[in-house]
Scaffold this motif. Structure first.
Motif, PDB file in Angstrom:
ATOM      1  N   GLY A   1       0.837  -1.203   0.000  1.00  0.00           N
ATOM      2  CA  GLY A   1       0.000   0.000   0.000  1.00  0.00           C
ATOM      3  C   GLY A   1       0.868   1.247   0.000  1.00  0.00           C
ATOM      4  N   PHE A   2       0.383   2.311  -0.639  1.00  0.00           N
ATOM      5  CA  PHE A   2       1.155   3.567  -0.705  1.00  0.00           C
ATOM      6  C   PHE A   2       0.213   4.696  -1.091  1.00  0.00           C
ATOM      7  CE2 PHE A   2       1.551   1.071  -4.614  1.00  0.00           C
ATOM      8  CZ  PHE A   2       1.058   1.938  -5.564  1.00  0.00           C
ATOM      9  N   TYR A   3       0.663   5.938  -0.832  1.00  0.00           N
ATOM     10  CA  TYR A   3      -0.129   7.118  -1.201  1.00  0.00           C
ATOM     11  C   TYR A   3       0.595   7.829  -2.342  1.00  0.00           C
ATOM     12  CZ  TYR A   3      -3.076  11.247  -0.667  1.00  0.00           C
ATOM     13  OH  TYR A   3      -3.960  12.275  -0.891  1.00  0.00           O
TER      14      TYR A   3
ATOM     15  N   HIS B   1       1.305 -14.156  -5.678  1.00  0.00           N
ATOM     16  CA  HIS B   1       0.506 -12.990  -6.093  1.00  0.00           C
ATOM     17  C   HIS B   1       1.075 -11.741  -5.437  1.00  0.00           C
ATOM     18  CE1 HIS B   1      -2.685 -15.452  -7.811  1.00  0.00           C
ATOM     19  NE2 HIS B   1      -2.622 -16.206  -6.735  1.00  0.00           N
ATOM     20  N   HIS B   2       0.744 -10.616  -6.053  1.00  0.00           N
ATOM     21  CA  HIS B   2       1.106  -9.321  -5.468  1.00  0.00           C
ATOM     22  C   HIS B   2      -0.093  -8.388  -5.624  1.00  0.00           C
ATOM     23  CE1 HIS B   2       4.410  -5.968  -5.034  1.00  0.00           C
ATOM     24  NE2 HIS B   2       3.377  -5.777  -4.234  1.00  0.00           N
ATOM     25  N   VAL B   3      -0.652  -7.975  -4.492  1.00  0.00           N
ATOM     26  CA  VAL B   3      -1.835  -7.115  -4.466  1.00  0.00           C
ATOM     27  C   VAL B   3      -1.400  -5.729  -3.995  1.00  0.00           C
ATOM     28  CG1 VAL B   3      -4.086  -6.738  -3.362  1.00  0.00           C
ATOM     29  CG2 VAL B   3      -3.320  -9.080  -3.904  1.00  0.00           C
ATOM     30  N   ALA B   4      -1.698  -4.697  -4.773  1.00  0.00           N
ATOM     31  CA  ALA B   4      -1.320  -3.329  -4.388  1.00  0.00           C
ATOM     32  C   ALA B   4      -2.570  -2.468  -4.223  1.00  0.00           C
ATOM     33  CB  ALA B   4      -0.382  -2.717  -5.430  1.00  0.00           C
ATOM     34  N   VAL B   5      -2.481  -1.529  -3.287  1.00  0.00           N
ATOM     35  CA  VAL B   5      -3.604  -0.643  -2.966  1.00  0.00           C
ATOM     36  C   VAL B   5      -3.134   0.798  -3.064  1.00  0.00           C
ATOM     37  CG1 VAL B   5      -5.313  -0.010  -1.221  1.00  0.00           C
ATOM     38  CG2 VAL B   5      -4.436  -2.354  -1.302  1.00  0.00           C
ATOM     39  N   MET B   6      -3.844   1.591  -3.855  1.00  0.00           N
ATOM     40  CA  MET B   6      -3.576   3.029  -3.899  1.00  0.00           C
ATOM     41  C   MET B   6      -4.904   3.767  -3.845  1.00  0.00           C
ATOM     42  SD  MET B   6      -2.153   3.352  -7.811  1.00  0.00           S
ATOM     43  CE  MET B   6      -2.154   5.163  -7.862  1.00  0.00           C
ATOM     44  N   HIS B   7      -4.862   5.074  -3.616  1.00  0.00           N
ATOM     45  CA  HIS B   7      -6.117   5.809  -3.448  1.00  0.00           C
ATOM     46  C   HIS B   7      -6.577   6.422  -4.780  1.00  0.00           C
ATOM     47  CE1 HIS B   7      -9.375   7.833  -1.508  1.00  0.00           C
ATOM     48  NE2 HIS B   7      -8.973   8.982  -2.011  1.00  0.00           N
TER      49      HIS B   7
END
Ligand SMILES: [Fe+2]
Ligand SMILES: [Fe+2]
Length: 326
Positions: free
Chosen positions: A145-147, A176-182
């Motif tokens: 996760g990152f902004y 797997h690689h799951v990424a979260v951004m806004h």
């Protein structure tokens, strides 16, 4: 020992936007929709929850709301990994011709430059929710996760962000690689134009996405880090999954706040809910779970948009005493 053949779940949610009747503006419906979704999440037999930002209505100027959101999440009985959204820490910085400038292109009284994110606000968020950038592995899945909106800000957090993102491709690879951004990384395509915030036809694209050259640099790093699922919130409107260079991009529904940009596509989803991700040996299945309370707006007061602090009237708060801006 973990048996990799076991099926397990993780959850993703974004844009819960919990507000307070002690503020200059409040939308009880948003809190009510989120309360229902949170109650559903609490009953899930999930290993963890990812929150993709915008936990608050005006956390950018109300420390109270940051604290309220952190308390609110304490009832969830499994680990939570949170990134900020612009309503929590401030907006992507407004630049015009390379200079930060007051700009109100739509004449709506939006004063984005005054709500540009600050280092202090990012630090405050991190005090309550942990590091802004994070990556860890769980059962052979990497979660990151990152902004990304710090890119181009020149803040100390921008250096930390790039150092973090550059390190991702070097990390041990997982199934797997799951990424979260806004923010959405791009509206439709990584090579789309650099949107002009002074052009009213392009302002929304500028506001909702990450600008070049940061957009392409982030995209390249995510592909090199073998991200295969990317969650983006912020717009509050879900679009069909986009598959690009091995990444499934989920532009997701909100967990309480109203959908935006709905006049530009034929296929979209404006319902409120969260995402249940079921992991089996070969794949991750992402499913939208409808929130149990899709209530209409009621009891709303106060202005929309991004009003300046000095233009706010806290005396209209329906619960006493009113909070005040930090
Ligand atoms: Fe939002
Ligand atoms: Fe947002």
């Amino acid at each position: 020992m973990n048996n990799p053949r076991d099926q397990w779940t993780f959850l993703h949610v974004n844009d819960s936007h919990m507000g307070t009747p002690r503020s200059y503006r409040f939308r009880p419906a948003v809190n009510q929709r989120w309360a229902a979704i949170k109650a559903q999440i609490e009953k899930e037999p999930a290993d963890l929850l990812l929150h993709g930002g915008d936990l608050t209505r005006d956390g950018q100027t109300h420390r109270f709301e940051i604290e309220q959101a952190a308390d609110d999440l304490k009832t969830i009985p499994f680990p939570i990994h949170v990134i900020p959204g612009n309503m929590d820490v401030g907006n992507k910085h407004t630049h015009v011709n390379g200079k930060k400038k007051r700009w109100d292109p739509l004449g709506l009284g939006w004063h984005d430059p005054e709500l540009n994110m600050t280092s202090e606000r990012l630090d405050l968020f991190a005090e309550h929710f942990g590091d802004i950038n994070w990556t860890f592995t769980h059962r052979d899945v990497r979660f990151t996760g990152f902004y990304a909106a710090v890119a181009g800000s020149g803040l100390k957090q921008e250096d930390q962000f790039w150092e973090f993102l550059e390190s991702l491709p070097e990390l041990e690879s997982t199934r797997h690689h799951v990424a979260v951004m806004h923010y959405w990384l791009f509206m439709e395509d990584p090579e789309e134009p650099d949107w002009d915030l002074t052009d009213e036809d392009e302002y929304d694209n500028w506001y909702f996405s990450i600008s070049p050259p940061h957009r392409q640099r982030i995209w390249e790093l995510l592909t090199r880090a073998q991200v295969d699922i990317l969650f983006c919130g912020h717009v509050h409107t879900a679009r069909p999954v986009q598959e690009l260079e091995g990444i499934r991009i989920y532009r997701t529904q909100a967990a309480g706040n109203t959908a935006q940009l709905t006049d530009r596509w034929e296929e979209y989803d404006t319902r409120f809910g969260y995402h249940r991700c079921t992991v089996t040996e070969g794949q991750i299945n992402v499913e939208f779970i409808l929130g149990n309370d899709q209530c209409e707006e009621f009891g709303t007061y106060g202005p929309l948009g991004h009003p300046r602090v000095e233009d706010r009237d806290y005396s209209v708060a329906t619960e006493q005493p009113p909070i005040s801006p930090d």
